[in-house]
Write a protein that holds these residues in place. Structure first.
Motif, short mmCIF file in Angstrom:
data_model
loop_
_atom_site.label_atom_id
_atom_site.label_comp_id
_atom_site.label_asym_id
_atom_site.label_seq_id
_atom_site.Cartn_x
_atom_site.Cartn_y
_atom_site.Cartn_z
N VAL A 49 34.99 25.83 -41.28
CA VAL A 49 35.51 24.47 -41.59
C VAL A 49 34.00 23.75 -41.63
O VAL A 49 34.20 22.29 -41.82
CB VAL A 49 36.57 23.71 -40.63
N LEU A 50 32.82 24.21 -41.23
CA LEU A 50 31.43 23.39 -41.49
C LEU A 50 30.67 23.81 -42.60
O LEU A 50 30.74 23.35 -43.64
CB LEU A 50 30.93 23.66 -40.12
N VAL A 51 29.99 25.06 -42.50
CA VAL A 51 29.12 25.45 -43.31
C VAL A 51 29.82 25.75 -44.76
O VAL A 51 29.33 25.56 -45.89
CB VAL A 51 28.35 26.64 -43.15
N VAL A 52 31.09 26.45 -44.55
CA VAL A 52 31.86 26.72 -45.55
C VAL A 52 32.46 25.58 -46.52
O VAL A 52 32.59 25.64 -47.49
CB VAL A 52 33.28 27.72 -45.14
N ARG A 53 32.65 24.37 -45.80
CA ARG A 53 33.16 23.33 -46.35
C ARG A 53 32.04 22.49 -46.90
O ARG A 53 32.20 22.06 -48.09
CB ARG A 53 34.06 22.34 -45.46
N VAL A 54 30.94 22.42 -46.22
CA VAL A 54 29.66 21.77 -46.73
C VAL A 54 29.15 22.24 -48.08
O VAL A 54 28.79 21.55 -49.05
CB VAL A 54 28.62 21.61 -45.65
N HIS B 53 24.51 17.68 -29.86
CA HIS B 53 24.16 16.47 -30.79
C HIS B 53 22.62 16.08 -30.73
O HIS B 53 22.30 15.72 -29.68
CB HIS B 53 25.06 15.15 -30.26
N ILE B 54 22.11 16.18 -31.78
CA ILE B 54 20.57 15.92 -32.08
C ILE B 54 20.36 15.09 -33.16
O ILE B 54 21.13 15.05 -34.07
CB ILE B 54 19.55 17.34 -32.24
N SER B 55 19.26 14.25 -33.17
CA SER B 55 18.82 13.49 -34.42
C SER B 55 18.19 14.29 -35.21
O SER B 55 17.48 15.37 -34.83
CB SER B 55 17.85 12.32 -33.77
N PRO B 56 18.15 13.82 -36.67
CA PRO B 56 16.96 14.48 -37.61
C PRO B 56 15.70 14.50 -37.01
O PRO B 56 14.94 15.54 -37.44
CB PRO B 56 17.52 13.77 -38.79
N GLU C 61 14.08 29.71 -43.93
CA GLU C 61 13.96 28.70 -44.99
C GLU C 61 15.29 27.87 -44.92
O GLU C 61 15.34 26.62 -45.53
CB GLU C 61 14.01 29.31 -46.51
N ALA C 62 16.36 28.40 -44.45
CA ALA C 62 18.01 27.78 -44.48
C ALA C 62 17.47 26.59 -43.74
O ALA C 62 18.46 25.65 -44.06
CB ALA C 62 18.86 28.84 -43.91
N ASP C 63 17.06 26.45 -42.62
CA ASP C 63 16.75 25.41 -41.67
C ASP C 63 16.34 24.00 -42.55
O ASP C 63 16.93 22.88 -42.42
CB ASP C 63 15.48 25.44 -40.78
N ARG D 38 18.75 20.70 -44.29
CA ARG D 38 18.48 19.20 -43.82
C ARG D 38 18.95 18.11 -44.88
O ARG D 38 19.61 16.95 -44.44
CB ARG D 38 17.02 18.85 -43.74
N PRO D 39 18.89 18.35 -46.11
CA PRO D 39 19.60 17.35 -46.96
C PRO D 39 20.90 17.19 -46.92
O PRO D 39 21.61 16.26 -47.44
CB PRO D 39 19.19 17.81 -48.38
N TYR D 40 21.91 18.03 -46.29
CA TYR D 40 23.15 18.04 -45.97
C TYR D 40 23.48 17.56 -44.74
O TYR D 40 24.71 17.51 -44.19
CB TYR D 40 23.83 19.45 -46.23
N TRP D 41 22.39 16.97 -44.17
CA TRP D 41 22.87 16.37 -42.54
C TRP D 41 24.06 15.55 -42.67
O TRP D 41 25.06 15.97 -41.75
CB TRP D 41 21.57 15.63 -42.13
N ASP D 42 23.95 14.50 -43.41
CA ASP D 42 25.42 13.61 -43.51
C ASP D 42 26.63 14.25 -43.59
O ASP D 42 27.50 13.85 -42.89
CB ASP D 42 25.29 12.41 -44.21
N ALA D 43 26.59 15.20 -44.52
CA ALA D 43 27.85 16.12 -44.78
C ALA D 43 28.20 16.91 -43.75
O ALA D 43 29.54 17.08 -43.38
CB ALA D 43 27.45 16.91 -46.26
N TYR D 44 27.26 17.33 -42.96
CA TYR D 44 27.72 18.16 -41.61
C TYR D 44 28.23 17.33 -40.72
O TYR D 44 29.08 17.66 -39.94
CB TYR D 44 26.49 18.95 -41.25
#
Ligand code: AMP
Ligand code: MG
Length: 279
Positions: free
Chosen positions: A130-135, A171-174, A196-198, A202-208
């Motif tokens: 329900v995380l990577v799969v959803r995002v 919980h960490i900050s960008p 490279e996935a790391d 990052r652009p999906y931070w808020d969606a995550y």
């Protein structure tokens, strides 16, 4: 208020991650000030795991989730190094294999849940579904949106069988994530961790963050609570997690089994053996 209460996502409430400081460190000023407490927590974890193993009545499942470089690996290391390797397991969940994808999403998870007497740490888990799969829209919303109830039912089945479940969101900050990526770049011993996935995530931070908030709102339950662990400071992360695990295990009121032998008889046997053994 104790740390456990403070960091717990109360069932039915939605954590607002943007309002929870990632560098929170409670009453401790520094790692140095926390050192005594950290080693005390480790000692307690070791004792409690011995009891859990010896008693063989309860199982403990620890779920670790978080963005890349949030400290999932480091937490496994810290928590489990306090315990006897006999009776503990780490299971990391990666992208599902073709065979796993032919089954329901809990199939590969269920195979690795701890049996009585065992401690298992999940490094990523069924929550990825329900995380990577959803995002990334890996399945339609109609499919992932029904998974929260399935997860709750699954976890309830595990707890009914004697499993204690603790779920930690690191919980960490960008900005902290970027610092850790930089350290990885600078340290050849950590190059293997880079992917490279790391950077692609990052652009999906808020969606995550939204997906995490939803998962915690829907799946923090009395029997399997979620905790938001401020994790910019690794020592505080370790302190908080070891504290919550120790407190929870304390609450199980475990007892080592009574000896299966007559101890007086065994003592007499020992003295006989000692007499017959040349110094
Ligand atoms: P790592 O934890 O860095 O070794 O990376 C494992 C990767 O597997 C991460 O990118 C996860 O998002 C991915 N992953 C884990 N579980 C799933 C899943 N159920 N579906 C898709 N990707 C997953
Ligand atoms: Mg990674």
């Amino acid at each position: 208020m104790g740390l456990r209460r403070k960091l717990r996502v109360e069932p039915g409430t939605r954590p607002d991650l943007s309002n929870i400081a990632t560098d929170f460190h409670g009453d401790f000023e520094s790692e140095k000030a926390a050192r005594k407490q950290l080693s005390e927590n480790s000692r307690r974890l070791g004792d409690l795991q011995q009891k859990l193993y010896g008693e063989g009545r309860h199982a403990l499942l620890i779920v670790l989730q978080g963005m890349d470089a949030a400290g999932k690996d480091g937490t496994c290391w810290h928590v489990l190094s306090a315990m006897n390797p006999q009776g503990t397991v780490v299971k990391s969940f990666k992208q599902p294999t073709a065979e796993e994808l032919r089954h329901d999403f809990l199939w590969r998870i269920h195979a690795h849940t701890p049996g009585r007497g065992e401690v298992t740490v999940f490094n990523r888990s069924h929550y990825e579904d329900v995380l990577v799969v959803r995002v990334h829209d890996l399945v339609p919303e109609a499919v992932w949106s029904r998974r929260y109830d399935m997860i709750n039912a699954f976890e309830q089945a595990l707890t009914a069988q004697g499993t204690t479940i603790l779920k930690f969101f690191l919980h960490i900050s960008p900005a902290e994530q970027l610092r850790r990526f930089e350290q990885r770049l600078d340290d050849p011993a950590r190059h293997w961790k880079i992917s490279e996935a790391d950077y692609a995530e990052r652009p999906y931070w808020d969606a995550y963050q939204t997906a995490y908030e939803d998962a915690m709102e829907k799946c923090s339950t009395d029997h399997a609570p979620w905790y938001v662990i401020p994790s910019d400071l690794k020592w505080f992360r370790n302190l908080a997690i070891s504290h919550i695990i120790a407190k929870t295990l304390d609450g199980l009121d475990m007892k080592l089994p009574a000896p299966s032998v007559d101890m007086d008889k065994i003592r007499a046997l020992y003295h006989e053996a000692a007499k017959a053994t040349p110094a």
